[in-house]
Each structure stands twice: as C-alpha cells, then as structure tokens.
Motif scaffolding. Structure first.
Motif, PDB file in Angstrom:
ATOM      1  N   MET A 167       0.968  -1.032  -0.019  1.00 11.49           N
ATOM      2  CA  MET A 167       0.126  -0.007  -0.098  1.00 11.49           C
ATOM      3  C   MET A 167       0.934   1.107  -0.086  1.00 11.49           C
ATOM      4  O   MET A 167       1.785   1.245   0.723  1.00 11.49           O
ATOM      5  CB  MET A 167      -0.726  -0.130   1.112  1.00 11.49           C
ATOM      6  N   ASP A 168       0.716   1.946  -1.081  1.00  8.68           N
ATOM      7  CA  ASP A 168       1.577   3.428  -1.179  1.00  8.68           C
ATOM      8  C   ASP A 168       0.453   4.552  -0.645  1.00  8.68           C
ATOM      9  O   ASP A 168      -0.154   5.000  -1.524  1.00  8.68           O
ATOM     10  CB  ASP A 168       1.948   3.574  -2.607  1.00  8.68           C
ATOM     11  N   LYS A 169       0.338   4.635   0.715  1.00  8.29           N
ATOM     12  CA  LYS A 169      -0.624   5.615   1.100  1.00  8.29           C
ATOM     13  C   LYS A 169      -0.112   7.378   0.588  1.00  8.29           C
ATOM     14  O   LYS A 169      -1.180   7.916   0.391  1.00  8.29           O
ATOM     15  CB  LYS A 169      -0.582   5.550   2.827  1.00  8.29           C
ATOM     16  N   ALA A 198     -12.364   4.475   9.503  1.00 10.47           N
ATOM     17  CA  ALA A 198     -11.825   3.161   8.562  1.00 10.47           C
ATOM     18  C   ALA A 198     -10.724   3.435   7.747  1.00 10.47           C
ATOM     19  O   ALA A 198      -9.971   2.723   7.680  1.00 10.47           O
ATOM     20  CB  ALA A 198     -13.218   2.799   7.956  1.00 10.47           C
ATOM     21  N   TYR A 199     -11.007   4.631   7.195  1.00 16.02           N
ATOM     22  CA  TYR A 199      -9.826   5.162   6.028  1.00 16.02           C
ATOM     23  C   TYR A 199      -8.331   5.134   6.841  1.00 16.02           C
ATOM     24  O   TYR A 199      -7.693   4.532   6.363  1.00 16.02           O
ATOM     25  CB  TYR A 199     -10.325   6.486   5.394  1.00 16.02           C
ATOM     26  N   TYR A 200      -8.297   5.789   8.049  1.00 11.29           N
ATOM     27  CA  TYR A 200      -7.103   5.730   8.767  1.00 11.29           C
ATOM     28  C   TYR A 200      -6.651   4.659   9.385  1.00 11.29           C
ATOM     29  O   TYR A 200      -5.492   4.291   9.565  1.00 11.29           O
ATOM     30  CB  TYR A 200      -7.151   6.842   9.548  1.00 11.29           C
ATOM     31  N   LYS A 201      -7.444   3.753   9.480  1.00  5.65           N
ATOM     32  CA  LYS A 201      -7.041   2.152   9.989  1.00  5.65           C
ATOM     33  C   LYS A 201      -6.452   1.821   8.806  1.00  5.65           C
ATOM     34  O   LYS A 201      -5.330   0.947   8.820  1.00  5.65           O
ATOM     35  CB  LYS A 201      -8.247   1.419  10.317  1.00  5.65           C
ATOM     36  N   ARG A 202      -6.933   2.025   7.640  1.00  6.82           N
ATOM     37  CA  ARG A 202      -6.332   1.089   6.531  1.00  6.82           C
ATOM     38  C   ARG A 202      -4.974   1.903   6.002  1.00  6.82           C
ATOM     39  O   ARG A 202      -4.100   1.264   5.661  1.00  6.82           O
ATOM     40  CB  ARG A 202      -7.354   1.426   5.222  1.00  6.82           C
ATOM     41  N   MET A 203      -4.920   3.075   6.438  1.00 10.67           N
ATOM     42  CA  MET A 203      -3.661   3.868   6.048  1.00 10.67           C
ATOM     43  C   MET A 203      -2.464   3.625   7.073  1.00 10.67           C
ATOM     44  O   MET A 203      -1.467   3.371   6.677  1.00 10.67           O
ATOM     45  CB  MET A 203      -3.821   5.513   6.321  1.00 10.67           C
ATOM     46  N   ARG A 204      -3.051   3.362   8.116  1.00 10.21           N
ATOM     47  CA  ARG A 204      -1.961   2.677   9.198  1.00 10.21           C
ATOM     48  C   ARG A 204      -1.766   1.017   9.025  1.00 10.21           C
ATOM     49  O   ARG A 204      -0.688   0.542   9.865  1.00 10.21           O
ATOM     50  CB  ARG A 204      -2.659   2.808  10.633  1.00 10.21           C
ATOM     51  N   GLY A 205      -2.255   0.428   8.193  1.00  9.07           N
ATOM     52  CA  GLY A 205      -2.010  -1.018   7.751  1.00  9.07           C
ATOM     53  C   GLY A 205      -2.824  -1.822   8.862  1.00  9.07           C
ATOM     54  O   GLY A 205      -2.591  -3.008   9.033  1.00  9.07           O
ATOM     55  N   PHE A 242      -1.269  -2.170  -4.305  1.00  9.12           N
ATOM     56  CA  PHE A 242      -0.440  -3.435  -4.323  1.00  9.12           C
ATOM     57  C   PHE A 242       0.905  -3.403  -4.393  1.00  9.12           C
ATOM     58  O   PHE A 242       1.701  -4.321  -5.002  1.00  9.12           O
ATOM     59  CB  PHE A 242      -0.966  -4.584  -5.276  1.00  9.12           C
ATOM     60  N   ALA A 243       1.485  -1.948  -3.667  1.00 10.96           N
ATOM     61  CA  ALA A 243       3.017  -1.849  -4.024  1.00 10.96           C
ATOM     62  C   ALA A 243       3.714  -2.702  -2.933  1.00 10.96           C
ATOM     63  O   ALA A 243       3.135  -3.240  -1.984  1.00 10.96           O
ATOM     64  CB  ALA A 243       3.163  -0.589  -3.515  1.00 10.96           C
ATOM     65  N   GLU A 244       4.871  -3.074  -3.300  1.00  9.20           N
ATOM     66  CA  GLU A 244       5.613  -4.177  -2.547  1.00  9.20           C
ATOM     67  C   GLU A 244       6.266  -3.492  -1.281  1.00  9.20           C
ATOM     68  O   GLU A 244       6.010  -4.247  -0.366  1.00  9.20           O
ATOM     69  CB  GLU A 244       6.861  -4.776  -3.320  1.00  9.20           C
ATOM     70  N   THR A 245       6.404  -2.329  -1.322  1.00 12.36           N
ATOM     71  CA  THR A 245       7.049  -1.540  -0.181  1.00 12.36           C
ATOM     72  C   THR A 245       5.681  -1.028   0.466  1.00 12.36           C
ATOM     73  O   THR A 245       4.897  -0.166   0.075  1.00 12.36           O
ATOM     74  CB  THR A 245       8.002  -0.479  -0.505  1.00 12.36           C
ATOM     75  N   VAL A 246       5.723  -0.991   1.966  1.00 15.07           N
ATOM     76  CA  VAL A 246       4.552  -0.576   2.523  1.00 15.07           C
ATOM     77  C   VAL A 246       5.277   1.083   2.978  1.00 15.07           C
ATOM     78  O   VAL A 246       6.237   1.010   3.578  1.00 15.07           O
ATOM     79  CB  VAL A 246       4.280  -1.391   3.826  1.00 15.07           C
ATOM     80  N   SER A 247       4.327   1.865   2.716  1.00 16.08           N
ATOM     81  CA  SER A 247       4.638   3.370   3.269  1.00 16.08           C
ATOM     82  C   SER A 247       3.633   3.772   4.380  1.00 16.08           C
ATOM     83  O   SER A 247       2.803   3.167   4.485  1.00 16.08           O
ATOM     84  CB  SER A 247       4.399   4.311   1.930  1.00 16.08           C
TER      85      SER A 247
END
Length: 68
Positions: free
Chosen positions: A1-3, A30-37, A63-68
């Motif tokens: 996920m590339d936030k 819910a959006y911020y939960k997704r942004m925090r992983g 679906f980015a390989e690196t988590v930001s």
C-alpha cells in the motif's frame, strides 16, 4: 500500500480526505485504519476509488511491494 500516492491522487482530484471517504462509502476512522495498515481496502472500495480518482491500474497504490 502506497498511502502517499493515494493521498496525492485524492488531493490532485480536488477532494479532501473526508470528501473522498464520503464518495466511496467509507468512514474516516476506517480510512485511517487502512492507512496505518490495521485493515485493508475491500475490492469494492478499490473499485470505487479507481472510478472516482480516474485510476486505470490499482497496483502502484494498493498492491505496492513496499509499505509506506
């Protein structure tokens, strides 16, 4: 996920985070939960995001390989 890329796409399309969430049917908490992983975007949320933000390929954002 590339936030950062998602937030860029949201802002470059003229939406605030709150407006984006309202348009795709997601609460801001819910959006911020997704942004925090802590949770993942559903297939429907990804589809609505692609339509709203005119994204052709969800891979770099969701679906980015690196988590930001």
């Amino acid at each position: 996920m590339d936030k950062y890329l998602l937030e860029y796409k949201i802002k470059s399309n003229g939406y605030t985070i709150k407006e984006y969430c309202e348009k795709i049917g997601l609460s801001t908490s819910a959006y911020y939960k997704r942004m925090r992983g802590e949770a993942e975007f559903t297939q429907g949320e990804i589809q609505r995001t692609m339509e709203l933000l005119h994204i052709n390929d969800p891979t770099p954002i969701f679906f980015a390989e690196t988590v930001s």
